[in-house]
Design a protein around this motif. Structure first.
Motif, PDB file in Angstrom:
ATOM      1  N   ARG A  75      52.505  33.188   7.542  1.00 26.35           N
ATOM      2  CA  ARG A  75      53.222  31.911   7.653  1.00 26.35           C
ATOM      3  C   ARG A  75      52.600  31.051   8.744  1.00 26.35           C
ATOM      4  O   ARG A  75      52.361  29.856   8.558  1.00 26.35           O
ATOM      5  N   GLU A  76      52.319  31.647   9.891  1.00 24.74           N
ATOM      6  CA  GLU A  76      51.704  30.893  10.983  1.00 24.74           C
ATOM      7  C   GLU A  76      50.332  30.361  10.582  1.00 24.74           C
ATOM      8  O   GLU A  76      49.989  29.215  10.899  1.00 24.74           O
ATOM      9  N   LEU A  79      50.747  27.393   8.176  1.00 22.71           N
ATOM     10  CA  LEU A  79      51.189  26.202   8.900  1.00 22.71           C
ATOM     11  C   LEU A  79      50.049  25.598   9.726  1.00 22.71           C
ATOM     12  O   LEU A  79      49.902  24.380   9.792  1.00 22.71           O
ATOM     13  N   GLU A  80      49.210  26.445  10.322  1.00 27.43           N
ATOM     14  CA  GLU A  80      48.056  25.940  11.073  1.00 27.43           C
ATOM     15  C   GLU A  80      47.077  25.223  10.157  1.00 27.43           C
ATOM     16  O   GLU A  80      46.565  24.154  10.491  1.00 27.43           O
ATOM     17  N   ALA A  82      47.731  23.804   7.314  1.00 25.14           N
ATOM     18  CA  ALA A  82      48.342  22.575   6.805  1.00 25.14           C
ATOM     19  C   ALA A  82      48.269  21.463   7.841  1.00 25.14           C
ATOM     20  O   ALA A  82      48.056  20.300   7.495  1.00 25.14           O
ATOM     21  N   THR A  83      48.410  21.798   9.104  1.00 29.18           N
ATOM     22  CA  THR A  83      48.388  20.771  10.142  1.00 29.18           C
ATOM     23  C   THR A  83      46.968  20.364  10.523  1.00 29.18           C
ATOM     24  O   THR A  83      46.788  19.320  11.143  1.00 29.18           O
ATOM     25  N   PRO A  89      53.640  19.919   8.223  1.00 30.99           N
ATOM     26  CA  PRO A  89      53.846  21.215   7.565  1.00 30.99           C
ATOM     27  C   PRO A  89      54.886  21.100   6.463  1.00 30.99           C
ATOM     28  O   PRO A  89      55.830  20.320   6.575  1.00 30.99           O
ATOM     29  N   GLU A  91      58.060  21.727   4.182  1.00 29.71           N
ATOM     30  CA  GLU A  91      59.410  22.206   4.463  1.00 29.71           C
ATOM     31  C   GLU A  91      59.651  23.461   3.632  1.00 29.71           C
ATOM     32  O   GLU A  91      59.244  23.540   2.471  1.00 29.71           O
TER      33      GLU A  91
END
Length: 164
Positions: A75-76, A79-80, A82-83, A89, A91
């Protein structure tokens, strides 16, 4: 009932029946106290079974914790990534949406709300609620509606190539 209470009641009943209190107390103790060797054997067997269950559950707990750690790391990472593109990020989806999306991954032709309800085992009266859920997925860009009341998974965004 405690052992002493049983002995006292037994003595009173024995007195009323004409037996000595000592005989009645001995009878009560013999009836209520299990054989010591059998009781210890049963306790040892129970303790051994419980140890085996604890060992099994400890292994299952360790496996679940490892899976949870891997999911948190994944997950981390997502999210990294995606950013990195400057996009916010995504939802997280509310509960119940994953099963719905899994149906669309299995069926590439598209599904109607009624078909999704049938596949998920919900009642036909929930078709309109399902249609609203599918519309919300369209608004998020996860699904598309190419035909009348037919929903499909949207194509993944392809990066534009520089032709110059």
């Amino acid at each position: 009932m405690s052992l002493y209470l049983v002995a006292a009641v037994s003595a009173v009943v024995g007195y009323l029946l004409g037996r000595s209190a000592a005989c009645q107390t001995a009878d009560a103790l013999a009836v209520t106290t299990p054989h010591p060797s059998r009781s210890m054997r049963d306790l040892r067997e129970t303790a051994e079974r419980l140890r085996e269950q604890i060992a099994k559950l400890t292994g299952q707990l360790a496996a679940a914790e490892r899976t949870l750690e891997r999911l948190e790391t994944t997950r981390e990472t997502v999210l990294e990534l995606a950013t990195e593109d400057g996009a916010p990020p995504p939802e997280p989806l509310p509960p119940g949406y994953r099963e719905t999306l899994a149906l669309f991954e299995q069926n590439g032709d598209g599904l109607r709300a009624r078909d999704v309800c049938r596949a998920l085992g919900t009642e036909p009266r929930h078709t309109e609620g399902m249609r609203a859920k599918l519309k919300r997925l369209i608004n998020r860009g996860i699904l598309t509606e190419p035909g009348l009341f037919t929903f499909t998974q949207s194509a993944p965004a392809t990066p534009e190539t520089d032709s110059s």
